[in-house]
Design a protein around this motif. Structure first.
Motif, mmCIF file in Angstrom:
data_model
loop_
_atom_site.group_PDB
_atom_site.id
_atom_site.type_symbol
_atom_site.label_atom_id
_atom_site.label_comp_id
_atom_site.label_asym_id
_atom_site.label_seq_id
_atom_site.Cartn_x
_atom_site.Cartn_y
_atom_site.Cartn_z
ATOM 1 N N VAL A 3 0.658 -1.604 0.463
ATOM 2 C CA VAL A 3 0.019 -0.039 -0.666
ATOM 3 C C VAL A 3 0.551 1.400 -0.001
ATOM 4 O O VAL A 3 0.629 1.952 -1.068
ATOM 5 C CB VAL A 3 -0.833 -0.067 1.606
ATOM 6 C CG1 VAL A 3 -1.959 1.233 1.671
ATOM 7 C CG2 VAL A 3 -2.446 -1.036 0.963
ATOM 8 N N VAL A 4 2.086 1.281 0.801
ATOM 9 C CA VAL A 4 2.968 2.309 0.512
ATOM 10 C C VAL A 4 3.347 2.483 -0.553
ATOM 11 O O VAL A 4 3.638 3.773 -0.910
ATOM 12 C CB VAL A 4 3.602 1.791 1.983
ATOM 13 C CG1 VAL A 4 4.966 3.664 1.664
ATOM 14 C CG2 VAL A 4 3.115 2.242 3.482
ATOM 15 N N ALA A 5 4.166 1.383 -0.914
ATOM 16 C CA ALA A 5 4.368 2.052 -2.534
ATOM 17 C C ALA A 5 3.596 1.571 -3.336
ATOM 18 O O ALA A 5 4.107 2.534 -4.687
ATOM 19 C CB ALA A 5 5.547 0.095 -3.064
ATOM 20 N N GLY A 6 2.598 1.421 -3.551
ATOM 21 C CA GLY A 6 1.630 2.462 -4.293
ATOM 22 C C GLY A 6 1.257 3.648 -4.594
ATOM 23 O O GLY A 6 0.990 4.001 -5.459
ATOM 24 N N LEU A 7 0.946 4.086 -3.314
ATOM 25 C CA LEU A 7 0.431 5.601 -2.897
ATOM 26 C C LEU A 7 1.608 5.864 -2.923
ATOM 27 O O LEU A 7 1.556 6.977 -3.475
ATOM 28 C CB LEU A 7 0.175 5.560 -0.782
ATOM 29 C CG LEU A 7 -1.160 5.516 -0.986
ATOM 30 C CD1 LEU A 7 -1.001 5.232 0.382
ATOM 31 C CD2 LEU A 7 -2.478 5.887 -2.130
ATOM 32 N N ALA A 8 2.823 5.526 -3.229
ATOM 33 C CA ALA A 8 4.245 6.114 -3.433
ATOM 34 C C ALA A 8 3.998 6.934 -4.896
ATOM 35 O O ALA A 8 4.434 7.374 -5.633
ATOM 36 C CB ALA A 8 5.239 5.756 -2.999
ATOM 37 N N MET A 9 3.993 4.903 -5.888
ATOM 38 C CA MET A 9 4.149 5.305 -7.032
ATOM 39 C C MET A 9 2.662 6.561 -7.500
ATOM 40 O O MET A 9 2.368 7.163 -9.027
ATOM 41 C CB MET A 9 3.653 4.010 -7.856
ATOM 42 C CG MET A 9 4.753 3.081 -8.060
ATOM 43 S SD MET A 9 4.588 1.623 -8.188
ATOM 44 C CE MET A 9 4.431 2.109 -10.129
ATOM 45 N N PHE B 3 1.158 9.236 -6.537
ATOM 46 C CA PHE B 3 1.903 10.378 -5.665
ATOM 47 C C PHE B 3 3.462 11.077 -6.451
ATOM 48 O O PHE B 3 4.013 12.360 -6.163
ATOM 49 C CB PHE B 3 1.155 10.733 -4.125
ATOM 50 C CG PHE B 3 0.108 11.098 -4.115
ATOM 51 C CD1 PHE B 3 -0.587 11.250 -4.448
ATOM 52 C CD2 PHE B 3 -0.408 9.861 -3.148
ATOM 53 C CE1 PHE B 3 -2.000 11.328 -4.216
ATOM 54 C CE2 PHE B 3 -1.205 10.201 -2.671
ATOM 55 C CZ PHE B 3 -2.506 10.155 -2.787
ATOM 56 N N ALA B 4 3.915 10.161 -7.044
ATOM 57 C CA ALA B 4 5.206 10.009 -7.992
ATOM 58 C C ALA B 4 6.538 10.603 -6.487
ATOM 59 O O ALA B 4 7.185 11.507 -6.916
ATOM 60 C CB ALA B 4 5.658 11.111 -8.437
ATOM 61 N N VAL B 5 6.669 9.918 -5.386
ATOM 62 C CA VAL B 5 7.555 10.392 -4.554
ATOM 63 C C VAL B 5 7.627 9.102 -4.348
ATOM 64 O O VAL B 5 8.026 8.249 -4.099
ATOM 65 C CB VAL B 5 6.751 10.152 -3.309
ATOM 66 C CG1 VAL B 5 7.313 10.411 -2.364
ATOM 67 C CG2 VAL B 5 5.701 11.433 -3.169
ATOM 68 N N VAL B 6 9.326 9.339 -4.819
ATOM 69 C CA VAL B 6 10.326 8.127 -5.462
ATOM 70 C C VAL B 6 10.432 7.190 -3.778
ATOM 71 O O VAL B 6 10.882 6.191 -3.766
ATOM 72 C CB VAL B 6 11.551 8.501 -6.092
ATOM 73 C CG1 VAL B 6 12.390 6.824 -6.504
ATOM 74 C CG2 VAL B 6 10.911 8.981 -7.394
ATOM 75 N N TRP B 7 11.056 8.188 -2.679
ATOM 76 C CA TRP B 7 11.818 7.492 -1.655
ATOM 77 C C TRP B 7 11.013 6.612 -1.113
ATOM 78 O O TRP B 7 11.099 5.752 -0.684
ATOM 79 C CB TRP B 7 12.712 8.477 -0.757
ATOM 80 C CG TRP B 7 10.902 10.099 -0.425
ATOM 81 C CD1 TRP B 7 11.222 10.488 -1.326
ATOM 82 C CD2 TRP B 7 10.467 9.869 0.457
ATOM 83 N NE1 TRP B 7 10.223 11.778 -0.219
ATOM 84 C CE2 TRP B 7 10.110 11.227 1.250
ATOM 85 C CE3 TRP B 7 11.277 8.805 1.778
ATOM 86 C CZ2 TRP B 7 9.169 10.927 2.105
ATOM 87 C CZ3 TRP B 7 9.544 9.040 2.810
ATOM 88 C CH2 TRP B 7 8.864 9.797 2.811
ATOM 89 N N LEU B 8 10.091 7.058 -1.522
ATOM 90 C CA LEU B 8 8.848 6.423 -0.411
ATOM 91 C C LEU B 8 8.332 4.659 -0.857
ATOM 92 O O LEU B 8 7.869 4.143 0.021
ATOM 93 C CB LEU B 8 6.996 7.339 0.172
ATOM 94 C CG LEU B 8 6.137 6.357 0.890
ATOM 95 C CD1 LEU B 8 6.517 6.702 1.467
ATOM 96 C CD2 LEU B 8 4.503 7.459 0.931
ATOM 97 N N PHE B 9 8.799 4.965 -2.392
ATOM 98 C CA PHE B 9 8.407 3.916 -3.267
ATOM 99 C C PHE B 9 9.233 2.675 -2.546
ATOM 100 O O PHE B 9 9.079 1.819 -2.498
ATOM 101 C CB PHE B 9 8.364 3.992 -4.465
ATOM 102 C CG PHE B 9 9.187 2.411 -5.060
ATOM 103 C CD1 PHE B 9 7.382 2.064 -5.276
ATOM 104 C CD2 PHE B 9 9.455 2.283 -5.999
ATOM 105 C CE1 PHE B 9 7.649 0.199 -6.244
ATOM 106 C CE2 PHE B 9 9.864 1.097 -6.346
ATOM 107 C CZ PHE B 9 8.336 0.030 -6.998
ATOM 108 N N TRP B 10 9.942 3.381 -2.684
ATOM 109 C CA TRP B 10 11.399 1.968 -2.309
ATOM 110 C C TRP B 10 11.651 2.624 -0.524
ATOM 111 O O TRP B 10 11.874 1.071 0.551
ATOM 112 C CB TRP B 10 13.081 3.161 -2.106
ATOM 113 C CG TRP B 10 13.889 3.326 -3.898
ATOM 114 C CD1 TRP B 10 13.275 4.218 -4.491
ATOM 115 C CD2 TRP B 10 13.275 2.113 -4.558
ATOM 116 N NE1 TRP B 10 13.754 3.900 -6.282
ATOM 117 C CE2 TRP B 10 13.871 2.430 -5.759
ATOM 118 C CE3 TRP B 10 13.783 0.399 -4.190
ATOM 119 C CZ2 TRP B 10 14.183 2.019 -6.605
ATOM 120 C CZ3 TRP B 10 14.300 -0.522 -5.185
ATOM 121 C CH2 TRP B 10 13.922 -0.025 -6.153
ATOM 122 N N VAL B 11 10.941 3.363 0.424
ATOM 123 C CA VAL B 11 10.376 2.837 1.843
ATOM 124 C C VAL B 11 9.013 1.708 1.764
ATOM 125 O O VAL B 11 9.799 0.261 2.618
ATOM 126 C CB VAL B 11 9.895 4.283 2.591
ATOM 127 C CG1 VAL B 11 9.203 3.000 3.759
ATOM 128 C CG2 VAL B 11 10.703 4.655 2.927
#
Length: 101
Positions: free
Chosen positions: A48-54, A56-64
């Motif tokens: 869910v965190v990686a999907g939301l990061a994708m 909203f285009a937040v690269v560091w949150l995707f890696w988190v």
């Protein structure tokens, strides 16, 4: 289509098949162990965190999010090895206390 008339069934009796049961009863927890639940919730949270990061285009949150997934998989395996998985000592003790379910 097969003939299902009474005469046909009288001339061709149904054969009874032998049922082979397993030698022992399978575990009664249906895979609902602490290690399984922990791993499932952790992977879903990381996804869910990686999907939301994708979204909203937040690269560091995707890696988190991917890091959460990897850490959860490792900790889930550690919990399984410590006996909190299917057939583990902690799971069998909990089953004995709760009457098998």
């Amino acid at each position: 289509m097969a003939d299902q008339s009474l005469a046909h069934r009288a001339q061709h009796p149904t054969r009874t098949e032998t049922i082979h049961l397993p030698p022992s009863a399978p575990p009664t927890n249906h895979g609902k162990t602490f290690a399984a639940w922990f791993t499932t919730y952790g992977v879903v949270a990381g996804a869910v965190v990686a999907g939301l990061a994708m979204a909203f285009a937040v690269v560091w949150l995707f890696w988190v999010g991917l890091g959460v997934i990897v850490v959860t998989l490792i900790l889930g395996k550690v919990l399984q090895v410590l006996g909190h998985g299917q057939g583990g000592a902690a799971t069998l003790a909990r089953q004995a206390r709760s009457g098998g379910h």
